[in-house]
Design a protein around this motif. Structure first.
Motif, PDB file in Angstrom:
ATOM      1  N   ARG A 149      -0.794  -4.054   1.311  1.00 54.14           N
ATOM      2  CA  ARG A 149      -1.873  -3.886   0.278  1.00 54.14           C
ATOM      3  C   ARG A 149      -3.059  -4.993   0.310  1.00 54.14           C
ATOM      4  O   ARG A 149      -4.601  -4.886   0.538  1.00 54.14           O
ATOM      5  CB  ARG A 149      -1.223  -4.030  -1.115  1.00 54.14           C
ATOM      6  N   ASN A 154      -5.842  -4.670   6.425  1.00 49.52           N
ATOM      7  CA  ASN A 154      -6.053  -3.418   5.523  1.00 49.52           C
ATOM      8  C   ASN A 154      -7.611  -3.071   5.352  1.00 49.52           C
ATOM      9  O   ASN A 154      -7.906  -2.221   4.496  1.00 49.52           O
ATOM     10  CB  ASN A 154      -5.388  -3.600   4.218  1.00 49.52           C
ATOM     11  N   THR A 157      -9.630   1.799   8.128  1.00 43.30           N
ATOM     12  CA  THR A 157      -9.209   3.132   7.692  1.00 43.30           C
ATOM     13  C   THR A 157      -8.831   3.956   9.151  1.00 43.30           C
ATOM     14  O   THR A 157      -9.471   4.263  10.085  1.00 43.30           O
ATOM     15  CB  THR A 157     -10.322   4.024   7.119  1.00 43.30           C
ATOM     16  N   SER A 161      -1.220   6.222   9.131  1.00 47.47           N
ATOM     17  CA  SER A 161      -0.717   4.953   8.837  1.00 47.47           C
ATOM     18  C   SER A 161       0.754   5.133   8.939  1.00 47.47           C
ATOM     19  O   SER A 161       1.394   6.112   8.710  1.00 47.47           O
ATOM     20  CB  SER A 161      -0.895   4.649   7.088  1.00 47.47           C
ATOM     21  N   ILE A 189      -1.439   2.904   2.680  1.00 46.37           N
ATOM     22  CA  ILE A 189      -1.659   4.388   2.563  1.00 46.37           C
ATOM     23  C   ILE A 189      -3.046   4.556   2.007  1.00 46.37           C
ATOM     24  O   ILE A 189      -3.405   4.054   0.903  1.00 46.37           O
ATOM     25  CB  ILE A 189      -0.544   5.002   1.942  1.00 46.37           C
ATOM     26  N   LYS A 190      -3.859   5.570   2.952  1.00 47.19           N
ATOM     27  CA  LYS A 190      -5.230   5.530   2.054  1.00 47.19           C
ATOM     28  C   LYS A 190      -5.725   7.063   1.929  1.00 47.19           C
ATOM     29  O   LYS A 190      -4.792   8.083   2.696  1.00 47.19           O
ATOM     30  CB  LYS A 190      -6.160   4.914   3.164  1.00 47.19           C
ATOM     31  N   ALA A 191      -6.589   7.308   1.320  1.00 46.91           N
ATOM     32  CA  ALA A 191      -6.834   8.683   0.823  1.00 46.91           C
ATOM     33  C   ALA A 191      -7.408   9.503   2.168  1.00 46.91           C
ATOM     34  O   ALA A 191      -8.176   8.937   2.822  1.00 46.91           O
ATOM     35  CB  ALA A 191      -8.089   8.499   0.017  1.00 46.91           C
ATOM     36  N   LYS A 211       2.740   7.005  -4.059  1.00 48.75           N
ATOM     37  CA  LYS A 211       1.561   6.590  -3.365  1.00 48.75           C
ATOM     38  C   LYS A 211       0.590   7.676  -2.736  1.00 48.75           C
ATOM     39  O   LYS A 211      -0.662   7.890  -2.876  1.00 48.75           O
ATOM     40  CB  LYS A 211       1.642   5.349  -2.520  1.00 48.75           C
ATOM     41  N   GLY A 212       1.433   8.477  -2.122  1.00 49.42           N
ATOM     42  CA  GLY A 212       0.909   9.587  -1.302  1.00 49.42           C
ATOM     43  C   GLY A 212       0.172  10.458  -2.238  1.00 49.42           C
ATOM     44  O   GLY A 212      -0.912  10.912  -1.902  1.00 49.42           O
ATOM     45  N   GLU A 214      -0.961   9.855  -5.220  1.00 44.60           N
ATOM     46  CA  GLU A 214      -2.151   9.076  -5.850  1.00 44.60           C
ATOM     47  C   GLU A 214      -3.311   9.349  -5.031  1.00 44.60           C
ATOM     48  O   GLU A 214      -4.428   9.226  -5.427  1.00 44.60           O
ATOM     49  CB  GLU A 214      -1.843   7.582  -6.270  1.00 44.60           C
ATOM     50  N   GLU A 215      -2.949   9.038  -3.660  1.00 46.59           N
ATOM     51  CA  GLU A 215      -4.147   8.952  -2.702  1.00 46.59           C
ATOM     52  C   GLU A 215      -4.645  10.462  -2.183  1.00 46.59           C
ATOM     53  O   GLU A 215      -5.664  10.585  -1.270  1.00 46.59           O
ATOM     54  CB  GLU A 215      -3.926   8.093  -1.425  1.00 46.59           C
ATOM     55  N   THR A 217      -2.701  12.318   0.001  1.00 48.02           N
ATOM     56  CA  THR A 217      -2.547  12.652   1.268  1.00 48.02           C
ATOM     57  C   THR A 217      -1.098  12.911   1.651  1.00 48.02           C
ATOM     58  O   THR A 217      -0.214  12.755   1.001  1.00 48.02           O
ATOM     59  CB  THR A 217      -2.807  11.108   1.906  1.00 48.02           C
TER      60      THR A 217
END
Length: 431
Positions: A149, A154, A157, A161, A189-191, A211-212, A214-215, A217
């Motif tokens: 994080r 980080n 993009t 990931s 982990i990103k959108a 987290k997945g 939330e993003e 993805t």
């Protein structure tokens, strides 16, 4: 400045976590973002794969880079720490960054009007991104330094990931529990960017699933995908493997823990293909069969000699040591000999916990690496004695290895490890 002066400046003027520990740790992305702006956003000029996790992220990064390179993509690879040569951290198609490029980047930084105070890791990461952009790489495989994080890397993009696994390491920075550590690692982990998780169960898995979600993805768990159907030790080391992804192939990397990493890499390749990245069966087979040759990977169950069998491994936390000690025991049983273990640690590791994982039927040779973070060998000797293990201490890893080789018979096994820096000092002295 010449190359030696440049490297000396990097090591002495910038705080370097691997050498000095907590004093050099700078969580947060602002300095990286400022440096990125200062150098013209180089990371936006190439595609990337971001690889984090507690153990195996280096091997996983090297395997992915080797396969991308075998496919014909011009491939950058950024990993840390280095073992012998600083330039190991930054490679393009397996070749280390040139000395001239290191000198040029540092000169440009020092002569610029940049007013911040980056850490060693922040500046060398930007050196890598700048070099990859200048070299026009197609893809760069970027290994996370610590956590995720708030790790300097980080700011990227990526296309995918990757998080290999979660175990206890750097708990003073990342959290005391596996759930807390997983939350930090999940920060990469990103959108809209698919994520591959190598190993996760229970509340750790829930962290990644949340987290997945939330993003928004996709999160793939390699243990669910199981693309590695067969993986058996080859006669000369490495593994003979079978996967529905590409059929039969050989992976040259040794060490039982590589089975998990291979499974993770195959899942990454599955996701690459699904998202339109061209990866042929032949590239997978070629890349897996010659990872060290293509990318320069060293220090992972690395065989030094056959008689007696001598190996070194950079595994340095509870999970890593557990894997290597298990394999060491099976190897010694197969050969019918004794175990000779050279050990040294950095002072901020959970050394008492690690000692409890070590076999009692082994000969130990205790030492220390030549970095400020190293636990003095005499202090390590006292810790071992407290745990009921009497062992001599030696001033350098090479001294300890030489003592072990004097005592070892042909059928014995000599193991060098405990710390990445013990392995690094030994390989540097041996070079």
């Amino acid at each position: 400045m010449n190359y030696e002066n440049t490297i000396d400046w990097l090591f002495k003027q910038l705080p370097m976590f691997s050498r000095t520990g907590a004093a050099a740790y700078k969580p947060g992305l602002q300095t990286s973002l400022d440096l990125d702006t200062h150098f013209g956003h180089p990371h936006k000029k190439f595609k990337s794969i971001h690889v984090g996790g507690t153990n195996g992220k280096g091997s996983t990064s090297h395997m992915i880079a080797s396969i991308l390179q075998s496919q014909g993509y011009k491939t950058g690879l950024y990993t840390s720490p280095h073992l012998v040569d600083f330039r190991e951290r930054i490679r393009v198609n397996g070749k280390m960054i040139t000395e001239e490029s290191v000198i040029d980047f540092v000169r440009r930084f020092r002569e610029s009007n940049y007013e911040g105070h980056p850490s060693f890791f922040e500046l060398t990461m930007m050196m890598a991104f700048d070099y990859f952009a200048a070299e026009n790489v197609d893809y760069a495989v970027i290994e996370v330094g610590m956590g995720g994080r708030l790790d300097s890397t980080n700011i990227i993009t990526p296309e995918i990931s990757v998080i290999t696994n979660i175990s206890k390491d750097h708990t003073q920075f990342l959290g005391k529990t596996l759930k807390e550590i997983a939350a930090e690692k999940a920060g990469i982990i990103k959108a809209g960017v698919p994520a591959v998780i190598g190993e996760a169960s229970g509340e750790v898995r829930e962290v990644f699933e949340e987290k997945g979600s939330e993003e928004g993805t996709t999160v793939l768990f390699a243990e669910d995908m199981r693309p590695l159907q067969r993986c058996v030790s080859g006669q000369e080391g490495g593994f003979d493997c079978e996967s529905p992804l590409c059929g039969s192939f050989f992976c040259e990397l040794s060490g039982d823990y590589q089975k998990k990493n291979i499974n993770t890499v195959l899942t990454v390749l599955y996701e690459m293909r699904r998202t339109g990245i061209d990866i042929s069966d032949e590239a997978i087979k070629k890349g897996m069969s010659n990872v060290a040759g293509f990318t320069g990977l060293a220090g992972r169950w690395m065989k030094i000699s056959d008689t007696p069998l001598t190996v070194c491994d950079t595994g340095h936390n509870e999970a890593g040591i557990s894997y290597t000690m298990s394999q060491l025991g099976r190897t010694a049983d197969r050969l019918g000999g004794e175990k000779h273990i050279i050990m040294g640690f950095v002072a901020d590791k959970a050394i008492d916990t690690i000692i409890d994982l070590l076999p009692r039927d082994a000969n130990y040779y205790l030492t220390q690496a030549c970095i400020p973070r190293a636990l003095p060998a005499e202090e390590l000797k006292a810790k071992f004695k407290h745990h009921g293990i009497e062992a001599p201490s030696y001033p350098t890893p090479m001294d300890a290895v030489e003592a072990a080789l004097r005592n070892a018979c042909e059928k014995d096994v000599v193991y060098i490890g405990g710390s990445t820096f013990v392995v690094a000092d030994y390989l540097a002295a041996k070079a």
